[in-house]
Design a protein around this motif. Sequence first.
Motif, mmCIF file in Angstrom:
data_model
loop_
_atom_site.group_PDB
_atom_site.id
_atom_site.type_symbol
_atom_site.label_atom_id
_atom_site.label_comp_id
_atom_site.label_asym_id
_atom_site.label_seq_id
_atom_site.Cartn_x
_atom_site.Cartn_y
_atom_site.Cartn_z
ATOM 1 N N GLY A 104 -3.676 1.386 1.419
ATOM 2 C CA GLY A 104 -3.273 2.804 0.830
ATOM 3 C C GLY A 104 -2.142 2.695 -0.749
ATOM 4 O O GLY A 104 -2.937 3.276 -1.532
ATOM 5 N N SER A 105 -1.420 1.911 -0.226
ATOM 6 C CA SER A 105 -0.102 1.920 -2.161
ATOM 7 C C SER A 105 -0.877 0.744 -3.205
ATOM 8 O O SER A 105 -0.523 2.016 -4.224
ATOM 9 C CB SER A 105 0.900 1.077 -1.481
ATOM 10 N N ILE A 106 -1.708 0.087 -2.038
ATOM 11 C CA ILE A 106 -2.604 -0.616 -3.117
ATOM 12 C C ILE A 106 -3.307 0.055 -4.165
ATOM 13 O O ILE A 106 -3.268 0.578 -5.761
ATOM 14 C CB ILE A 106 -2.968 -2.156 -3.306
ATOM 15 N N ASN A 107 -3.953 1.129 -3.013
ATOM 16 C CA ASN A 107 -4.965 2.061 -3.905
ATOM 17 C C ASN A 107 -4.790 2.945 -4.859
ATOM 18 O O ASN A 107 -5.030 3.202 -5.544
ATOM 19 C CB ASN A 107 -5.985 2.305 -3.081
ATOM 20 N N MET A 128 -2.828 -8.987 -8.921
ATOM 21 C CA MET A 128 -2.132 -8.455 -7.774
ATOM 22 C C MET A 128 -1.117 -9.081 -7.042
ATOM 23 O O MET A 128 -0.486 -8.049 -7.481
ATOM 24 C CB MET A 128 -3.026 -9.652 -5.844
ATOM 25 N N TRP A 129 -1.093 -10.096 -7.648
ATOM 26 C CA TRP A 129 0.995 -10.997 -7.462
ATOM 27 C C TRP A 129 1.520 -10.144 -8.448
ATOM 28 O O TRP A 129 3.403 -9.781 -8.595
ATOM 29 C CB TRP A 129 1.064 -11.839 -7.062
ATOM 30 N N ARG A 130 1.311 -9.837 -9.691
ATOM 31 C CA ARG A 130 2.347 -9.674 -10.788
ATOM 32 C C ARG A 130 2.265 -7.900 -11.124
ATOM 33 O O ARG A 130 2.918 -7.975 -11.838
ATOM 34 C CB ARG A 130 1.903 -10.265 -12.267
ATOM 35 N N VAL A 131 1.242 -6.990 -11.393
ATOM 36 C CA VAL A 131 1.603 -6.207 -11.550
ATOM 37 C C VAL A 131 1.106 -5.016 -9.808
ATOM 38 O O VAL A 131 1.886 -3.840 -9.952
ATOM 39 C CB VAL A 131 0.149 -6.043 -12.745
ATOM 40 N N LEU A 133 0.926 -5.661 -6.938
ATOM 41 C CA LEU A 133 1.577 -5.440 -5.867
ATOM 42 C C LEU A 133 2.988 -4.337 -5.936
ATOM 43 O O LEU A 133 3.265 -4.282 -5.119
ATOM 44 C CB LEU A 133 1.607 -6.985 -5.339
ATOM 45 N N PRO A 134 3.856 -5.887 -7.003
ATOM 46 C CA PRO A 134 5.135 -4.985 -7.393
ATOM 47 C C PRO A 134 4.795 -3.676 -7.664
ATOM 48 O O PRO A 134 6.400 -2.611 -7.262
ATOM 49 C CB PRO A 134 4.956 -5.887 -8.709
ATOM 50 N N GLN A 135 4.442 -3.207 -8.036
ATOM 51 C CA GLN A 135 3.960 -1.602 -7.454
ATOM 52 C C GLN A 135 4.276 -0.976 -6.958
ATOM 53 O O GLN A 135 3.919 0.064 -6.555
ATOM 54 C CB GLN A 135 3.401 -0.641 -9.495
ATOM 55 N N ALA A 136 3.178 -1.491 -5.779
ATOM 56 C CA ALA A 136 2.636 -1.012 -5.124
ATOM 57 C C ALA A 136 3.566 -1.075 -3.352
ATOM 58 O O ALA A 136 4.014 0.151 -2.952
ATOM 59 C CB ALA A 136 1.738 -1.345 -4.034
ATOM 60 N N VAL A 137 5.287 -1.864 -3.890
ATOM 61 C CA VAL A 137 5.604 -1.903 -2.743
ATOM 62 C C VAL A 137 6.772 -0.986 -2.319
ATOM 63 O O VAL A 137 6.797 -0.094 -1.436
ATOM 64 C CB VAL A 137 6.664 -2.927 -2.500
ATOM 65 N N PRO A 138 7.674 -0.080 -3.376
ATOM 66 C CA PRO A 138 7.767 0.753 -3.609
ATOM 67 C C PRO A 138 7.742 2.001 -3.082
ATOM 68 O O PRO A 138 8.292 2.417 -2.067
ATOM 69 C CB PRO A 138 8.434 1.051 -4.541
#
Length: 242
Positions: A104-107, A128-131, A133-138
């Motif tokens: 859900g966070s990635i979407n 995924m790893w550079r753009v 996922l870093p924005q989805a983690v918070p």
Amino acid sequence: MSEIINSPLLWKGAVVTLQLTLYSAVLALILAFLFGLLGSSRHSWARAIGRIYVEFFRGLPALVLMFWFFYSLPLVGIRFETMVAGVLALGLNYGAYGAEVVRGSINAVPTAQYEATVALNMLPRQRMWRVLLPQAVPLMLPPFGNLLIELLKATAIVSLITISDLMFRAQQLRASTGKGTEVFLVVLVMYFVMAQILQLLIRYLERRSERILGRRPQRRAATAIAGTTGTGSLGGVGGGSS
């Protein structure tokens, strides 16, 4: 009351509870990211694998899963130590909930971010790893914090397979002293304190991730700009009326 608080039984049990929480959380986190990424994949077969895992283990009670690992599998020759059985049951169960948080966070990352990676001709792995996922983690941290606290509280059920956690030691202390009210009052406070410590850790990680992404300064700047604009507008109105 002091003899109960200072009892080494409870403190040893608290250490086992924290160990069990840590091991289960690590397993759940690995599974959450693995199947959460599969669930957000462009490939239908990968999404199907992620969905099967989530629906299967999210639909099973952790207690039943734990009994199955500890009591049923030995009947077919597969044996686990008590700690391993507890960690597997809790990790698999809460990993399924965590996988939905990751997906859900990635979407939830704005579509414009994905479109920008496509325009830059990035590979799917780089996107995924550079753009993304870093924005989805918070976005994952608050629900992950809730799951971690729920996991801590769920460790109380491992006493049913004779793991010497806090609840198991509390039962022993109650039987030896006969002071059930005092013992479980102390245990209640100990669980509450451990949960608050975990919550503070998650909040620290939230603030740190926001600072890394530059979100907090932007919010402060936006507030300052809004205040300045509001003052300027009032001043302009006042000047016009005079």
